[in-house]
Design a protein around this motif. Structure first.
Motif, PDB file in Angstrom:
ATOM      1  N   LEU A 383       0.832  -1.207   0.000  1.00 47.36           N
ATOM      2  CA  LEU A 383       0.000   0.000   0.000  1.00 47.36           C
ATOM      3  C   LEU A 383       0.867   1.257   0.000  1.00 47.36           C
ATOM      4  CD1 LEU A 383      -2.757   1.370   0.198  1.00 47.36           C
ATOM      5  CD2 LEU A 383      -2.622   1.098   2.688  1.00 47.36           C
ATOM      6  N   PHE A 384       1.984   1.228   0.739  1.00 45.79           N
ATOM      7  CA  PHE A 384       2.829   2.413   0.878  1.00 45.79           C
ATOM      8  C   PHE A 384       4.158   2.278   0.127  1.00 45.79           C
ATOM      9  CE2 PHE A 384       0.403   2.365   4.987  1.00 45.79           C
ATOM     10  CZ  PHE A 384      -0.470   3.384   4.618  1.00 45.79           C
ATOM     11  N   GLY A 385       4.160   1.472  -0.924  1.00 45.61           N
ATOM     12  CA  GLY A 385       5.385   1.288  -1.694  1.00 45.61           C
ATOM     13  C   GLY A 385       5.545   2.269  -2.842  1.00 45.61           C
ATOM     14  N   ASP A 386       4.580   3.189  -3.011  1.00 48.68           N
ATOM     15  CA  ASP A 386       4.666   4.148  -4.103  1.00 48.68           C
ATOM     16  C   ASP A 386       5.690   5.235  -3.784  1.00 48.68           C
ATOM     17  OD1 ASP A 386       2.794   6.755  -3.166  1.00 48.68           O
ATOM     18  OD2 ASP A 386       2.354   4.843  -2.188  1.00 48.68           O
ATOM     19  N   ARG A 387       6.001   6.034  -4.806  1.00 44.71           N
ATOM     20  CA  ARG A 387       7.060   7.045  -4.661  1.00 44.71           C
ATOM     21  C   ARG A 387       6.700   8.116  -3.633  1.00 44.71           C
ATOM     22  NH1 ARG A 387       9.412  10.837  -9.605  1.00 44.71           N
ATOM     23  NH2 ARG A 387      10.954  11.961  -8.373  1.00 44.71           N
ATOM     24  N   ASP A 388       5.466   8.631  -3.684  1.00 44.42           N
ATOM     25  CA  ASP A 388       5.068   9.688  -2.751  1.00 44.42           C
ATOM     26  C   ASP A 388       5.153   9.215  -1.307  1.00 44.42           C
ATOM     27  OD1 ASP A 388       4.638  11.430  -4.814  1.00 44.42           O
ATOM     28  OD2 ASP A 388       2.454  11.190  -4.847  1.00 44.42           O
ATOM     29  N   SER A 389       4.651   8.009  -1.053  1.00 42.59           N
ATOM     30  CA  SER A 389       4.687   7.476   0.313  1.00 42.59           C
ATOM     31  C   SER A 389       6.120   7.300   0.794  1.00 42.59           C
ATOM     32  CB  SER A 389       3.942   6.139   0.377  1.00 42.59           C
ATOM     33  OG  SER A 389       2.585   6.288   0.045  1.00 42.59           O
ATOM     34  N   SER A 390       6.983   6.798  -0.084  1.00 46.70           N
ATOM     35  CA  SER A 390       8.378   6.585   0.291  1.00 46.70           C
ATOM     36  C   SER A 390       9.080   7.899   0.599  1.00 46.70           C
ATOM     37  CB  SER A 390       9.117   5.846  -0.837  1.00 46.70           C
ATOM     38  OG  SER A 390       8.551   4.577  -1.061  1.00 46.70           O
ATOM     39  N   GLN A 391       8.816   8.923  -0.216  1.00 44.95           N
ATOM     40  CA  GLN A 391       9.441  10.229   0.010  1.00 44.95           C
ATOM     41  C   GLN A 391       8.967  10.852   1.315  1.00 44.95           C
ATOM     42  OE1 GLN A 391       8.566  12.407  -3.599  1.00 44.95           O
ATOM     43  NE2 GLN A 391      10.443  11.733  -4.598  1.00 44.95           N
ATOM     44  N   LEU A 393       7.835   9.258   3.969  1.00 41.53           N
ATOM     45  CA  LEU A 393       8.412   8.503   5.084  1.00 41.53           C
ATOM     46  C   LEU A 393       9.874   8.878   5.295  1.00 41.53           C
ATOM     47  CD1 LEU A 393       8.342   6.331   7.254  1.00 41.53           C
ATOM     48  CD2 LEU A 393       8.791   4.615   5.475  1.00 41.53           C
ATOM     49  N   SER A 394      10.616   9.002   4.190  1.00 38.01           N
ATOM     50  CA  SER A 394      12.034   9.358   4.283  1.00 38.01           C
ATOM     51  C   SER A 394      12.227  10.715   4.952  1.00 38.01           C
ATOM     52  CB  SER A 394      12.652   9.377   2.877  1.00 38.01           C
ATOM     53  OG  SER A 394      13.999   9.783   2.922  1.00 38.01           O
ATOM     54  N   ALA A 395      11.311  11.653   4.679  1.00 39.54           N
ATOM     55  CA  ALA A 395      11.434  13.015   5.237  1.00 39.54           C
ATOM     56  C   ALA A 395      10.837  13.131   6.632  1.00 39.54           C
ATOM     57  CB  ALA A 395      10.741  14.015   4.304  1.00 39.54           C
ATOM     58  N   SER A 396      10.111  12.115   7.096  1.00 41.88           N
ATOM     59  CA  SER A 396       9.300  12.256   8.310  1.00 41.88           C
ATOM     60  C   SER A 396      10.117  12.509   9.572  1.00 41.88           C
ATOM     61  CB  SER A 396       8.427  11.011   8.510  1.00 41.88           C
ATOM     62  OG  SER A 396       9.244   9.862   8.706  1.00 41.88           O
ATOM     63  N   THR A 397      11.380  12.097   9.584  1.00 42.61           N
ATOM     64  CA  THR A 397      12.195  12.301  10.793  1.00 42.61           C
ATOM     65  C   THR A 397      13.032  13.577  10.728  1.00 42.61           C
ATOM     66  OG1 THR A 397      13.900  10.863   9.820  1.00 42.61           O
ATOM     67  CG2 THR A 397      12.339   9.840  11.334  1.00 42.61           C
ATOM     68  N   TRP A 406       3.560  13.211   6.884  1.00 43.77           N
ATOM     69  CA  TRP A 406       3.573  11.761   6.626  1.00 43.77           C
ATOM     70  C   TRP A 406       2.405  11.076   7.330  1.00 43.77           C
ATOM     71  CZ3 TRP A 406       4.764   7.968  10.468  1.00 43.77           C
ATOM     72  CH2 TRP A 406       4.821   6.663   9.976  1.00 43.77           C
ATOM     73  N   ILE A 407       2.130  11.477   8.574  1.00 46.06           N
ATOM     74  CA  ILE A 407       1.039  10.858   9.328  1.00 46.06           C
ATOM     75  C   ILE A 407      -0.299  11.130   8.640  1.00 46.06           C
ATOM     76  CG2 ILE A 407      -0.263  10.980  11.497  1.00 46.06           C
ATOM     77  CD1 ILE A 407       2.444  11.441  12.904  1.00 46.06           C
ATOM     78  N   ARG A 408      -0.501  12.360   8.185  1.00 45.55           N
ATOM     79  CA  ARG A 408      -1.749  12.679   7.489  1.00 45.55           C
ATOM     80  C   ARG A 408      -1.932  11.766   6.270  1.00 45.55           C
ATOM     81  NH1 ARG A 408       0.336  18.016   8.222  1.00 45.55           N
ATOM     82  NH2 ARG A 408      -0.594  18.994  10.066  1.00 45.55           N
ATOM     83  N   HIS A 409      -0.825  11.515   5.568  1.00 47.51           N
ATOM     84  CA  HIS A 409      -0.884  10.691   4.355  1.00 47.51           C
ATOM     85  C   HIS A 409      -1.240   9.248   4.684  1.00 47.51           C
ATOM     86  CE1 HIS A 409       0.224   9.052   0.446  1.00 47.51           C
ATOM     87  NE2 HIS A 409       0.993   8.174   1.072  1.00 47.51           N
ATOM     88  N   ILE A 410      -0.508   8.617   5.613  1.00 41.96           N
ATOM     89  CA  ILE A 410      -0.742   7.187   5.856  1.00 41.96           C
ATOM     90  C   ILE A 410      -2.080   6.954   6.550  1.00 41.96           C
ATOM     91  CG2 ILE A 410       1.724   6.662   5.939  1.00 41.96           C
ATOM     92  CD1 ILE A 410       1.380   6.249   8.979  1.00 41.96           C
ATOM     93  N   VAL A 411      -2.498   7.897   7.394  1.00 38.02           N
ATOM     94  CA  VAL A 411      -3.794   7.731   8.054  1.00 38.02           C
ATOM     95  C   VAL A 411      -4.921   7.822   7.027  1.00 38.02           C
ATOM     96  CG1 VAL A 411      -5.434   8.820   9.641  1.00 38.02           C
ATOM     97  CG2 VAL A 411      -3.055   8.473  10.339  1.00 38.02           C
ATOM     98  N   ALA A 412      -4.834   8.814   6.130  1.00 33.26           N
ATOM     99  CA  ALA A 412      -5.877   8.955   5.105  1.00 33.26           C
ATOM    100  C   ALA A 412      -5.941   7.720   4.209  1.00 33.26           C
ATOM    101  CB  ALA A 412      -5.603  10.207   4.265  1.00 33.26           C
TER     102      ALA A 412
END
Length: 531
Positions: A383-391, A393-397, A406-412
């Motif tokens: 589900l989260f293997g796409d480019r936007d999700s990966s980017q 997640l990479s920036a989330s820290t 990132w949280i808004r994205h994965i929760v939605a």
């Protein structure tokens, strides 16, 4: 001798500008006026105009159009714009055309006086350049670049960090330098651009931010140098002997700069103030400031210094992910996001937000979401293997702001998928549709499971529960039903029909067909047509 031309379509405004400043006191020996672009052009043709003070909006034509004409015919003239509107489009065009300054009406006369003095200094500098030999011109024009390269080499440790090596390199590059000199480093980072700013506008705004930093932090480079480091980083080096290097002065200047970036340049910027050091210690001082920026995950803008205490450890309870998990499963997106934002705010307010804490928080949220999906048999990595999700997640820290994005994205995404999977039937129907659409291809259980984001074993159990068939048996029945229909109702060859249902081997297809239908394909066609 310096000549000033005032251009405004309002006579009262012109008279106010003429009388508001005692122009002769600052060296203006010729003062001229015009009430529109055409009259201004005539003044240029009959008088030497050094400085143009021009309204940007006039009925007969804009000040921007006049500036373009002046740039073409009288490039030596410096221009200062006046306007009633703080419109970014005008400011951007003015910068592109080479305007020296941009002032908002009503203009404080002291501010106007300083803007004209600044233009006069620029004219004096240009005049001095014209007096040099060709080599002298080249040196003066390029010296800032040579000096900036010198400091870049120090910061990047291309020049070794000891006094003799730095002094020797400065002499080799003909740069005035003494080992006793000290410099106060201020690391500037543009941490975030407003979402409305395009990549093209970023380039223009980066130039404007640099000029603003030179003016506010370094007194228009009179008290130091600005080094461009790339990646949104600038390094201001204020002369340790100058007034701007005093702690109170530099923090106040940095505060004005940060506010200017937010108000005028659509950017969040942070300034990190170091301590005065000699040139050969600058690399170590710079690295300290970079660490300060790396540890700043709480704030996108502000002024920070090495003297401020770091974020404290411990004492903060972890987020209540058990409650958050319930909110996620029930689709309470707003409540979950509000809880996450309040938790981050509480960490920041308590001075406990550091990279380690933020990283743990991101991991806790990720584990909660992944577990909620796993319970439903959904494979989160797909589900989260796409480019936007990966980017994301990479920036989330990197910062609290990035973590929340990132949280808004994965929760939605998770709530949307979980709600559609509340009924097992919907999963099976999606799988059936995928099978029907891909009968002509090689179909595996993994392919079908990937399409509906489920674990293959979990999908197999759900599918058999709903249909009474395994996935492989269902695929086979679908293929044979389609083959039977094509044999009975079309003139396609048996080989062509085999290919349409995913069989590349004609003999294998015939054997399978006979095993389940009792006759081979040719016999089945003949029998159906004789009925």
């Amino acid at each position: 001798m310096c000549h000033l031309l005032i251009v405004d379509d309002e006579p009262i405004a012109v008279e106010g500008l003429k009388s508001g400043v005692t122009w002769s006191d600052i060296g203006i020996t010729g003062l001229f006026t015009a009430y529109g672009p055409d009259e201004a052009k005539e003044r240029f043709r009959t008088e030497r105009i050094d400085i143009l003070l021009c309204d940007i909006e006039m009925p007969q034509g804009t000040g921007l159009e006049l500036l373009a004409w002046v740039r073409e015919h009288y490039p030596r003239t410096e221009t200062i714009f006046l306007t009633c509107h703080a419109d970014f489009r005008y400011a951007k065009q003015a910068m592109q055309l080479g305007s020296l300054d941009y002032l908002l009406k009503p203009i404080p006369f002291q501010e106007l006086r300083e803007a004209v003095k600044k233009a006069m200094r620029k004219l004096d500098q240009d005049d001095r350049l014209n007096e040099f030999s060709q080599y002298g011109k080249y040196w003066v024009e390029h010296q800032p670049l040579i000096v900036e390269r010198f400091w870049l080499d120090i910061v990047n440790q291309t020049i070794p960090g000891h006094a003799k090596a730095v002094k020797k390199e400065a002499e080799a590059r003909h740069i005035p330098y003494a080992s006793e000199m000290t410099f106060l480093p201020v690391l500037i980072r543009v941490r975030r651009w407003d979402s409305s700013v395009s990549l093209r506008d970023e380039k223009i705004l980066e130039y404007a931010i640099r000029k603003s930093a030179e003016e506010l932090l370094l007194n228009d480079r009179a008290d130091g140098l600005l080094v461009t480091l790339g990646g949104g980083f600038l390094l201001a080096l204020a002369s340790g002997a100058s007034a701007v290097a005093a702690e109170d002065n530099v923090r106040a200047a940095c505060g004005r700069f940060v506010e200017a970036c937010r108000s005028y340049f659509y950017a969040d910027a942070a300034c990190y103030v170091g301590r005065p050091v000699p040139g050969h210690d600058m690399a170590a001082a710079y690295n300290e400031l970079r660490r300060l920026d790396s540890n700043n995950v709480a704030y996108d803008q502000g002024v920070f210094s090495l003297q401020e205490p770091p974020a404290s450890k411990g004492g903060q309870a972890p987020p209540d992910t058990s409650l958050w998990s319930v909110l996620l499963e029930e689709g309470k997106t707003a409540q979950l996001l509000k809880a996450a934002e309040e938790y981050i705010r509480s960490l920041t307010a308590a001075g406990r937000m550091d990279p380690e804490t933020l990283g743990q928080f991101v991991q806790d949220v990720q584990q909660m979401v992944y577990y909620a999906l796993q319970v439903k048999g959904i494979q989160a990595r797909r589900l989260f293997g796409d480019r936007d999700s990966s980017q994301l997640l990479s920036a989330s820290t990197r910062s609290a702001t990035d973590a929340l994005a990132w949280i808004r994205h994965i929760v939605a995404e998770s709530v949307s998928l979980l709600s559609s999977y509340d009924r097992l039937q919907s999963v099976v129907e999606k799988a059936k549709t995928y099978i029907r659409d891909h009968l002509h291809e090689e179909l595996s259980r993994e392919d079908i499971a990937n399409h509906v984001y489920l674990n293959p074993d979990y999908l197999t159990r759900v599918f058999k529960k709903e249909t009474g068939l395994s996935i492989s048996d269902y695929v086979l029945h679908q293929r044979l039903d389609l083959a039977a229909g094509l044999l009975a109702n079309t003139d396609l060859s048996v080989g062509a029909i085999a290919a349409k249902i995913g069989y590349s081997n004609f003999s294998h297809f015939s054997r399978i067909f006979k095993k389940y239908m009792g006759v081979n394909p040719a016999e089945y066609r003949s029998k159906r047509r004789s009925e």
